[in-house]
Design a protein around this motif. Sequence first.
Motif, PDB file in Angstrom:
ATOM      1  N   GLY A 103     -16.523  53.972 144.517  1.00 58.13           N
ATOM      2  CA  GLY A 103     -15.944  54.611 143.433  1.00 58.13           C
ATOM      3  C   GLY A 103     -14.730  53.996 143.143  1.00 58.13           C
ATOM      4  N   TRP A 104     -13.901  53.806 144.183  1.00 55.08           N
ATOM      5  CA  TRP A 104     -12.566  53.328 144.098  1.00 55.08           C
ATOM      6  C   TRP A 104     -12.774  51.847 143.420  1.00 55.08           C
ATOM      7  CZ3 TRP A 104      -8.516  52.558 148.856  1.00 55.08           C
ATOM      8  CH2 TRP A 104      -7.413  52.122 148.303  1.00 55.08           C
ATOM      9  N   ALA A 105     -13.420  50.916 143.953  1.00 58.37           N
ATOM     10  CA  ALA A 105     -13.585  49.470 143.492  1.00 58.37           C
ATOM     11  C   ALA A 105     -14.024  49.651 142.053  1.00 58.37           C
ATOM     12  CB  ALA A 105     -14.658  49.056 144.194  1.00 58.37           C
ATOM     13  N   ALA A 106     -14.847  50.649 141.519  1.00 55.39           N
ATOM     14  CA  ALA A 106     -15.480  50.501 140.289  1.00 55.39           C
ATOM     15  C   ALA A 106     -14.323  50.789 139.401  1.00 55.39           C
ATOM     16  CB  ALA A 106     -16.372  51.501 140.103  1.00 55.39           C
ATOM     17  N   TYR A 107     -13.519  51.789 139.771  1.00 52.68           N
ATOM     18  CA  TYR A 107     -12.218  52.151 138.694  1.00 52.68           C
ATOM     19  C   TYR A 107     -11.357  50.838 138.926  1.00 52.68           C
ATOM     20  CZ  TYR A 107      -7.801  54.210 137.118  1.00 52.68           C
ATOM     21  OH  TYR A 107      -6.841  54.586 136.150  1.00 52.68           O
ATOM     22  N   LEU A 108     -10.834  50.403 139.782  1.00 51.17           N
ATOM     23  CA  LEU A 108     -10.025  49.096 139.917  1.00 51.17           C
ATOM     24  C   LEU A 108     -10.616  48.102 138.889  1.00 51.17           C
ATOM     25  CD1 LEU A 108      -9.140  49.037 143.549  1.00 51.17           C
ATOM     26  CD2 LEU A 108      -7.757  49.957 141.427  1.00 51.17           C
ATOM     27  N   SER A 109     -12.093  47.891 138.953  1.00 49.82           N
ATOM     28  CA  SER A 109     -12.564  46.670 138.154  1.00 49.82           C
ATOM     29  C   SER A 109     -12.532  47.216 136.562  1.00 49.82           C
ATOM     30  CB  SER A 109     -13.962  46.368 138.810  1.00 49.82           C
ATOM     31  OG  SER A 109     -14.742  47.624 138.638  1.00 49.82           O
ATOM     32  N   THR A 110     -12.869  48.219 136.372  1.00 49.58           N
ATOM     33  CA  THR A 110     -12.852  48.725 135.129  1.00 49.58           C
ATOM     34  C   THR A 110     -12.123  50.119 134.704  1.00 49.58           C
ATOM     35  OG1 THR A 110     -15.269  47.990 135.146  1.00 49.58           O
ATOM     36  CG2 THR A 110     -14.478  49.239 133.300  1.00 49.58           C
ATOM     37  N   PRO A 111     -10.708  49.911 134.609  1.00 48.13           N
ATOM     38  CA  PRO A 111     -10.192  51.048 134.750  1.00 48.13           C
ATOM     39  C   PRO A 111     -10.197  51.954 133.233  1.00 48.13           C
ATOM     40  CG  PRO A 111      -8.531  49.281 134.169  1.00 48.13           C
ATOM     41  CD  PRO A 111     -10.199  48.657 134.630  1.00 48.13           C
ATOM     42  N   VAL A 112     -10.768  51.389 132.555  1.00 46.64           N
ATOM     43  CA  VAL A 112     -11.042  52.196 130.984  1.00 46.64           C
ATOM     44  C   VAL A 112     -12.468  52.523 131.077  1.00 46.64           C
ATOM     45  CG1 VAL A 112     -11.120  52.225 128.566  1.00 46.64           C
ATOM     46  CG2 VAL A 112      -9.472  51.020 129.822  1.00 46.64           C
ATOM     47  N   LEU A 113     -12.834  53.906 131.349  1.00 44.85           N
ATOM     48  CA  LEU A 113     -14.044  54.338 131.476  1.00 44.85           C
ATOM     49  C   LEU A 113     -14.416  55.614 130.627  1.00 44.85           C
ATOM     50  CD1 LEU A 113     -14.073  54.487 135.434  1.00 44.85           C
ATOM     51  CD2 LEU A 113     -15.163  52.714 134.320  1.00 44.85           C
ATOM     52  N   GLY A 114     -15.817  55.712 130.575  1.00 47.29           N
ATOM     53  CA  GLY A 114     -16.516  56.684 129.797  1.00 47.29           C
ATOM     54  C   GLY A 114     -16.499  57.952 130.450  1.00 47.29           C
ATOM     55  N   THR A 115     -16.678  59.233 129.886  1.00 47.39           N
ATOM     56  CA  THR A 115     -16.591  60.391 130.641  1.00 47.39           C
ATOM     57  C   THR A 115     -17.747  60.441 131.574  1.00 47.39           C
ATOM     58  OG1 THR A 115     -16.066  61.556 128.611  1.00 47.39           O
ATOM     59  CG2 THR A 115     -16.868  63.031 130.432  1.00 47.39           C
ATOM     60  N   MET A 116     -18.964  59.921 131.557  1.00 43.80           N
ATOM     61  CA  MET A 116     -19.896  59.988 132.340  1.00 43.80           C
ATOM     62  C   MET A 116     -19.686  59.090 133.627  1.00 43.80           C
ATOM     63  SD  MET A 116     -22.816  60.993 133.567  1.00 43.80           S
ATOM     64  CE  MET A 116     -24.248  60.786 134.663  1.00 43.80           C
ATOM     65  N   GLU A 117     -19.002  58.037 133.367  1.00 44.56           N
ATOM     66  CA  GLU A 117     -18.560  56.972 134.595  1.00 44.56           C
ATOM     67  C   GLU A 117     -17.483  57.765 135.298  1.00 44.56           C
ATOM     68  OE1 GLU A 117     -18.961  56.170 131.737  1.00 44.56           O
ATOM     69  OE2 GLU A 117     -20.659  54.653 131.615  1.00 44.56           O
ATOM     70  N   SER A 118     -16.436  58.365 134.816  1.00 44.36           N
ATOM     71  CA  SER A 118     -15.210  58.955 135.312  1.00 44.36           C
ATOM     72  C   SER A 118     -15.802  60.084 136.309  1.00 44.36           C
ATOM     73  CB  SER A 118     -14.310  59.547 134.100  1.00 44.36           C
ATOM     74  OG  SER A 118     -13.818  58.513 133.500  1.00 44.36           O
ATOM     75  N   VAL A 119     -16.753  61.113 135.678  1.00 43.64           N
ATOM     76  CA  VAL A 119     -17.214  61.988 136.338  1.00 43.64           C
ATOM     77  C   VAL A 119     -17.871  61.649 137.564  1.00 43.64           C
ATOM     78  CG1 VAL A 119     -19.003  64.103 136.543  1.00 43.64           C
ATOM     79  CG2 VAL A 119     -17.431  63.748 134.584  1.00 43.64           C
ATOM     80  N   THR A 120     -18.665  60.536 137.696  1.00 44.40           N
ATOM     81  CA  THR A 120     -19.596  60.112 138.761  1.00 44.40           C
ATOM     82  C   THR A 120     -18.472  59.434 139.739  1.00 44.40           C
ATOM     83  OG1 THR A 120     -20.055  58.210 137.436  1.00 44.40           O
ATOM     84  CG2 THR A 120     -21.691  59.934 137.683  1.00 44.40           C
ATOM     85  N   ILE A 121     -17.591  58.718 139.410  1.00 43.58           N
ATOM     86  CA  ILE A 121     -16.535  58.430 140.202  1.00 43.58           C
ATOM     87  C   ILE A 121     -15.569  59.504 141.106  1.00 43.58           C
ATOM     88  CG2 ILE A 121     -14.143  57.284 140.274  1.00 43.58           C
ATOM     89  CD1 ILE A 121     -15.072  55.376 138.417  1.00 43.58           C
ATOM     90  N   ILE A 122     -15.437  60.730 140.397  1.00 49.36           N
ATOM     91  CA  ILE A 122     -14.864  61.877 141.081  1.00 49.36           C
ATOM     92  C   ILE A 122     -15.722  62.460 142.123  1.00 49.36           C
ATOM     93  CG2 ILE A 122     -14.011  63.964 140.751  1.00 49.36           C
ATOM     94  CD1 ILE A 122     -11.787  61.846 139.758  1.00 49.36           C
TER      95      ILE A 122
END
Length: 229
Positions: A103-122
């Motif tokens: 989840g951390w790596a996904a955010y670092l590689s794509t810091p601008v995310l949609g709501t669905m992606e942000s919720v799943t990262i959390i």
Amino acid sequence: MVSPFIQNCVYIVSAFLFILGLKKLSSPATARKGNMISALGMFLAIVVTLLDQGIVSYQGIAIGMAVGTVVGVAGARLIAMTAMPEMVALLNGFGGISSLLLGWAAYLSTPVLGTMESVTIIFSLVIGGITFTGSLIAWAKLSEKISGKPLQFFGQNILNSGLLIATIVLGVLFVLNPSMSMDYMYMIIGISLILGVLSVISIGGGDMPVVISLLNSYSGIAACAAGFV
């Protein structure tokens, strides 16, 4: 690149092998075979996904699998059967930390995310962090690295509730503005790691097998969230 048809066929075969392996795990007589079948299904799914998406090089895939194989074989050969509960606790923890790091790596590689992606990262960060540190405490209690007695203190439930509320608030702030949420993410990771310790350390060592079962389900949820990520 792998064609969509071949990729879907491999996924279907992988799912079938995984389910078949789980079925065989229900009996001690077939558990070893079931474990190998499930591992084969997971191996096929991982390989076809990594090759299709071009996530890492072929060398990276080979090195990762080789290291994992060596560690797995060493663990199976060197650890006594009576220490299996401790080993399961550690494996749960590894599953949790892998989901957190993904989840951390996904955010670092794509810091601008949609709501669905942000919720799943959390979800991946929180559940992965709790699973990781909670599993380490369970391992330490089972292996008698720390006392098996429940560690409780005044205001513990209030503290746990406060940390949980803080995690929810930070998660909402992260989802509302993920492009500016690096600090929120680090705070969420830190709180989830603390929650894992506090939620397990207050439970006696005799109940650790039950805790491990619960953490095992947490690890599955974290892996599911990481899959969405």
